[in-house]
Design an enzyme around this catalytic site. Sequence first.
Site: not given
Ligand code: BGC
Length: 746
Positions: A283
Site C-alpha cells: 500500500d
Molecule cells: C489506500 C489504497 C490505495 C492507495 C493508492 C492508499 O491510501 O489504502 O487502498 O489503493 O492509497 O491510492
Amino acid sequence: MRLNQLTLVAALAAAFPLSTIAADAPAAPAQKPWLDRSLSADKRAELAVKAMTREEKLRWVFGYFGTAFPPKTTKPIDGAIPFSAGFVPGNPRLGLPDLLETDAGIGVATQNTPKPRERTALPSGIATASTWDPQIAYAGGAMIGSEARLSGFNVMLAGGVNLMRDPRNGRNFEYAGEDPLLAGTMVGHAVKGIESNHVISTVKHFALNDQETGRNEHDVRIDKAASRMSDLLAMQLALEQSDAGSVMCSYNRVYGTYACENDYLLNEVLKKDWGFKGYVMSDWGATHSTVQAANNGLDRQSGQEFDKSPYFGGALEEAVKNGYVSEARLDDMATRIVRAMFAKGVVDNPVQQGGNIDFAKNGAVSRATAEEGIVLLKNDNKVLPLSKDVKTIAVIGGHADVGVLSGGGSSQVYPVGGNAVPGLEPKVWPGPVVYYPSSPLRNIQALAPNAKVVYDDGTDPARAARVAAQADVALVFATQWIGEANDATSLALPDNQDTLIDNVAGANPRTVVVLETGGPVAMPWVAKTPAVLEAWYPGTSGGEAIARVLFGAVNPSGHLPATFPASEQQLPRPKLDGDPKQPEQRFTVDYKEGAAVGYKWFDQKGLTPLFPFGHGLSYTTFSYSGLASQVKDGRLHVRFKVTNTGNVAGKDVPQVYVSPLAAKWEAPKRLAGWDKVALQPGESKEVDVVVEPRILGMFDEKSKTWRIAKGKYKLVLAEDGAGKNATSVTVDLPASTLDVRGRLRK
Ligand code: BGC
C-alpha cells in the site's frame, strides 16, 4: 494527510489528454520471444526476465505515485497519467509497457484536484455485496475495468475485501461485509470482471486492516486458525475466484511485524499455502524496510514518495549487490510482475488514454447494481411502494434535491457533471465530500408527475416536521459521510439527523427513511417510522435507483451483508481501540472474537441486533419447499424449491446456514451458500446450492488442513440470518480432511 498537501499544487492540474485507442501490439520478433502469444505466461515471464539487466529488473519493483507529492515532489513522474494513483516505468527495449495505476473498486478515481476526470461510479462495495448476486458484481467490475482501459490505465487497485469486524470502520463502504464466503465471492467476481478488460486488479488490503484508527501503526493479534477461517478465507476465496494479478499488503502490523514485510502472511500463507503466482505490491506508505521486506515477500514498493525512504530503489540495488537479497529473489520479484502482465493481457493489449466511454450504457450498469443492492429494512403497513397517485410528497434532507452521497478517500470517483454539493467539509483528505448529481427529488417527481413534491433541506427539524405534516407521505433522506483513514466515532447518524427523523416521524405517520450510509448505523427512531430503506452510497445513477424502488418500478431484493447492531455495547469492542488523535502511536488490536465475526458473534453471545445479517424485505413474499441434501462427488448439495407467493414479480435470496450438532465451531452457524432467484407471481424454481467444503470444517494451523468432523449437521434454509421463513434438514457427514486450499485429501 497526503491529499491536503496536494491541494497546494492543484493549480498544476493538467488537462486530460485525448487521443485514439491503440492498435494491437506488434507480433513477436525472433529476438523478443517473450512477445510470442502462443507461449504460457510463465514461459514468457521467464524469457523476459532472463533478457533483463539487473538495473532493468530493479525498475519493475519500484513504484511512483502518479501525482505530485509536495514537498517531496512538485510535479509527477514523467509518463504518469495526471492525478493518478501510481506509475511504474515500462521497458521499451523489451517491448513491455508502463504500469499505469488507478484506484479503485467503484470506478476510475482521481486524486484530489479541481479538475478531476469524470467517470461512472458504481454504488459502494458494500452495496454491491448487498445484491448477493455474483453476476452483478462481475458486470460492475467489467464496466469499471472498461473505463479504466479507455482512460489509459492497465492496473486497477480494486478488490477491497477486508472483513467488517467493526461497523465503524471508515472503509466498510469499500468492502463487502462481514461474512468470508459472501465477501470473497462477491469481490472475487468483481475483480474477475475488471480483469476481463486486460487490466490487472488487486485484492487488498492484505491482511487484517479492519479499522482505520492508527492504521499505520496498530498491531493485530488473532489466533492463526481463526484468521484462516475469517479474514484470510475471504481473501483466499476472492483470489481463487478471480485469479487476481496482484495483492496489496496493508499498513498495519500483524503479530508484531508490518504486513508488507511479514514472512508469515506473504511467503507462508499467500505464496506457499495458497500458491499465489501474482505479485505483492505495498500500500502507499506501507513499506518500511529493504532487506526484510524483499526477503519476506514484498515484490514491489508502491508510491515510494509516501514512504520514509526509497527502500526498493538504490538500497535494494545495494542489498542485491552485497548478497543480502539474492539475485534469485530479485528475479522472482520481477518475474511475478511481468508474469501478471502477460497473464492478464496487459502486454498484448496496450492501453491508450482518451477512449470513448459510453456513459449512458455504463450508467445503466451502475443503476442496476444500485437497484439490486438497496435493502428494504422495514415496511410496516405496506407504506411502500408509493402509489403514483399520491397527492403530496415531502422530501426532506440529505441534499436529496440535487444528488446522492459517495464515500471519501483514495477510491473517490468524480461524476460526469461535477459535484452536486460542492464546498462541504472536509474539503481536503479524505475529502472532498462528493454528491453525485443524480437527484432523488427529480426522479421522484418524474415517477409521480401529478403529485406535489416539496423539498425541505432538513436543517431545522421543527420546520421539516411542519412540512411533513402537510404531506401524504414524508421521505427523509439521512446521510453518513465516511472516508478512508477515519473511522466513524459512533454508530449515530451525524448532524442532528436523529432528531430530524424523530420530529418528522412524529408529524407524519407515513414517514419513510432513506439512508445513504457507509455501513450500519443506529436508529433510535426506528419504532416511529414505518419504512426504512438502506441505499448505501448508491453511485452515479443512485437517485434514479432510489426513486424506482420507492415507487415499485423495482422490487427491492438487496439483503444485508452485515449485521446492524442495536448499539455499540453489543460489539466485541464497544470502544474502538486506539486514539484517532494520536495516529502515530503503536497499540495492539486483539481480535479475541477470532472467527466469530458479525452475526457469528451475535449468535454466540445471544444478542438481538437491530437488523440481522441477510435481512432484506420485498414487495412480494416467497415460500420454500422440498428441502433436501445430498453428497455428490465429495460436495454437499442443498436442494429446494422457491415460490413467489405474492402478486408482483421479485427476486429472493434464499440463504443456507449450517450448524454442527456435535462438532464445536466458533459460533452456532455459518453461511454455507445462497442463490438469487427471479420469480414471477406464482412461479417456482428449483435451486441447487453447492456448499464450499471449507465452510464445513475447522482449520488446523499445525497440519494446515481443514478438518470436517464426522457427525450430524443441521442445514437451515431461511430468508435471513435470524431464521425468517426457516425450514431445516439434518445431514450426516463422514470425517474428511481438506488441504490448505480446500481440496479433498484422498
Ligand atoms: C489506500 C489504497 C490505495 C492507495 C493508492 C492508499 O491510501 O489504502 O487502498 O489503493 O492509497 O491510492
